[in-house]
Scaffold this active site. Structure first.
Site, PDB file in Angstrom:
ATOM      1  N   LYS A  22      -4.311   0.839 -10.833  1.00 37.04           N
ATOM      2  CA  LYS A  22      -3.350  -0.087 -10.018  1.00 37.04           C
ATOM      3  C   LYS A  22      -3.042  -1.466 -11.023  1.00 37.04           C
ATOM      4  CE  LYS A  22      -3.710  -2.533  -5.703  1.00 37.04           C
ATOM      5  NZ  LYS A  22      -4.245  -3.174  -4.559  1.00 37.04           N
ATOM      6  N   SER A  40      -2.512  -1.828  -0.005  1.00 34.83           N
ATOM      7  CA  SER A  40      -1.537  -2.029  -1.052  1.00 34.83           C
ATOM      8  C   SER A  40      -1.476  -1.222  -2.277  1.00 34.83           C
ATOM      9  CB  SER A  40      -1.740  -3.599  -1.639  1.00 34.83           C
ATOM     10  OG  SER A  40      -3.158  -3.639  -2.122  1.00 34.83           O
ATOM     11  N   SER A  75      -7.228  -1.983   1.308  1.00 32.50           N
ATOM     12  CA  SER A  75      -6.074  -1.530   0.267  1.00 32.50           C
ATOM     13  C   SER A  75      -6.636  -0.320  -0.532  1.00 32.50           C
ATOM     14  CB  SER A  75      -5.637  -2.688  -0.654  1.00 32.50           C
ATOM     15  OG  SER A  75      -4.863  -3.452  -0.057  1.00 32.50           O
TER      16      SER A  75
HETATM   17  N1  GLN Z   1      -3.426  -5.047   4.046  1.00 38.02           N
HETATM   18  C1  GLN Z   1      -4.183  -5.943   3.810  1.00 38.02           C
HETATM   19  C2  GLN Z   1      -3.533  -7.392   3.431  1.00 38.02           C
HETATM   20  O1  GLN Z   1      -2.247  -7.287   3.398  1.00 38.02           O
HETATM   21  C3  GLN Z   1      -5.280  -5.557   2.739  1.00 38.02           C
HETATM   22  C4  GLN Z   1      -4.747  -5.944   1.347  1.00 38.02           C
HETATM   23  C5  GLN Z   1      -5.513  -5.632   0.559  1.00 38.02           C
HETATM   24  O2  GLN Z   1      -6.737  -5.024   0.731  1.00 38.02           O
HETATM   25  N2  GLN Z   1      -5.423  -5.932  -1.046  1.00 38.02           N
HETATM   26  O3  GLN Z   1      -3.876  -8.214   3.364  1.00 38.02           O
END
Ligand code: GLN
Length: 491
Positions: free
Chosen positions: A85, A160, A184
């Site tokens: 990532k 994400s 994420s």
């Molecule tokens: N979807 C969640 C957010 O937008 C989690 C993001 C993540 O785990 N980096 O905060």
């Protein structure tokens, strides 16, 4: 020789690829090239990679081939092509966090997780797309373009870590790394039909992970099987002097590889008590997802495990607490991107204040700016007690809920997301609707627990994952239960 094998080559798990490398059915160089070719040919449709690193990948593969030629015993990850990532540093490779503000940033060193993978001989193919600074649930917040779900190109891959999950589901790599602050890793794994592990807070070093919310962030593997997730976890986990929040996990060191499934001779399973929190099946969950989750729970029951309903009474406050604590930490962590120290800097600006304002205003996308503002507000004098402090108290209550539940059960099963993947564009204009897709994942981060998502069914052609949550540092139980499910269903 390789051409006739290409389809199979890209399909392999870590364990399978390792066996074939050792048997010299193909070389590490051939394996790596077949993935690079596939990315080059097909990623235009998916857009899962932001950067590829062919020189780095090919030189590492060559090194592994030398080891094999010398008849050395090679580690499981040697010669295995991985994707990382784009929020995790790989020395000499661009690391943007999918943000314009870091568009030209070259990582000066390896993240500890990456260094450990490289030391085991892993091959790094490149860096994957994501929501900017890991803020989002669909990978639509990337400054460089959106990623498509390989199961249906009109749908999001989740986020994400959507690029890491979509790259794996497209067979562009054998496994990948993601990061999980509120879901994420697990949610994109669920949407793309792959396995995603969010380790216990502190199990994996965060050194070299660009910070989003430091008390929640963890790096973890995205893989084709639970067994593969364990292989990567074993390599990247453990105390790192460069991250004072990292710790060793004595229990894991004691587990054997592969972990012994607790299968008795009669095929029954012993002594794993499963808890099902009733609060996770209240309103908001798609009935088709609910049915898949309940059917998979039934499979465990039929297999001889004890299943009981439990309560995690503060579940309904988890999302609200997360969306105060996370942006508060975001606002502090992202203060460093000021247009001076590094990253994008607005030119021809008349004074210092405007350098800050305009660099940040232009360098950050809308969602990132929204969260910085929310976080700055909830930390500010007069509001701190009402928001941040209160959310921290709720966080303790959520932790206590899990602690009490784990007095009765060994593991907890829940859905990962209330819906399968949604359509591109469906939620991007409504932040609250987007935040709602994190409803089943954020409590785990607030409590610092380990949790996995593995595929258990499909709605149409869109995959659905099951979440398995365990006590801190009991990843071994998660691997055990996941491998049992894979055996039960012959995945
Ligand atoms: N979807 C969640 C957010 O937008 C989690 C993001 C993540 O785990 N980096 O905060």
């Amino acid at each position: 020789m390789v051409n006739c094998l290409v389809a199979e080559l890209n399909d392999l798990t870590i364990v399978q690829a390792h066996e074939k490398l050792v048997k010299k059915e193909f070389s590490a160089l051939e394996l790596t090239k077949s993935f690079l070719d596939r990315i080059f040919d097909l990623d235009k449709k998916i857009f899962s990679f932001l950067t590829t690193s062919p020189d780095l990948a090919l030189s590492q593969a060559k090194k592994i081939d030398d080891w094999i030629l010398e008849n050395r015993k090679i580690p499981l990850l040697a010669g295995i092509p991985l994707a990382i990532k784009d929020i995790i540093l790989v020395e000499g490779v661009k690391c943007t966090a999918a943000s314009k503000i870091l568009e030209n940033y070259i990582a000066p060193y390896d993240a500890t997780a990456v260094r450990r993978l490289k030391e085991m001989g892993a091959v790094i193919l490149g860096k994957t797309n994501m929501d900017e600074f890991a803020m989002g649930s669909s990978t639509e917040n990337s400054a460089f373009g959106l990623t498509h779900n390989p199961h249906d190109l009109d749908y999001v891959p989740g986020g994400s870590s959507g690029g890491s999950a979509a790259a794996l589901a497209s067979n562009f790599c054998v496994a990948s790394l993601g990061s999980d602050t509120g879901g994420s890793i697990r949610q994109p794994a669920s949407f793309c039909g792959v396995v995603g592990l969010k380790p216990t807070y502190g199990a994996v070093s965060r050194y070299g992970l660009i910070s989003m919310a430091s008390s929640l962030d963890q790096i973890g593997p995205i893989t084709k099987t639970v067994e593969d997730a364990k292989i990567i976890f074993d390599v990247i986990s453990g105390k790192d002097p460069l991250d004072s929040t990292s710790v060793d996990s004595p229990k894991l060191q004691a587990t054997s590889y592969p972990p012994k499934a607790r299968l008795a001779k009669d095929g029954k399973l012993q002594s794993i008590k499963i808890g099902i929190p009733k609060e996770y099946f209240k309103q908001g969950i798609d009935p088709k997802v609910e049915k898949i989750i309940k059917d998979s729970i039934k499979k465990f029951e039929n297999f001889g495990m004890s299943v009981e309903e439990i309560s995690l009474p503060h579940t309904e406050y988890a999302l609200a607490a997360y969306y105060i604590i996370m942006p508060s930490e975001v606002s502090a962590n992202l203060a460093r991107y000021d247009g001076i120290k590094y990253g994008f800097s607005k030119k021809k600006v008349e004074n210092l204040l405007n350098v800050y304002r305009e660099s940040r205003g232009e360098g950050f996308g809308e969602e990132v700016r929204r969260r910085i503002m929310l976080g700055t507000y909830s930390l500010s004098a007069g509001y701190y007690e009402a928001y941040y402090l209160r959310a921290q108290k709720v966080r303790t209550l959520i932790y206590e809920d899990f602690k009490n539940a784990f007095k009765k059960v060994d593991i907890i099963l829940t859905p990962v997301s209330p819906t399968p993947a949604f359509k591109i564009g469906e939620k991007i204009t409504d932040p609250l609707m987007m935040y709602f897709s994190d409803i089943f994942t954020t409590a785990v981060n607030l409590a610092g627990l380990p949790a996995i998502s593995f595929p258990v069914g499909k709605v149409g052609n869109l995959p659905v994952g099951l979440q398995v949550i365990a006590k801190p540092f009991e990843e071994d139980k998660i691997f055990e239960i996941g491998q049992i499910f894979e055996k039960m269903t012959n995945i």
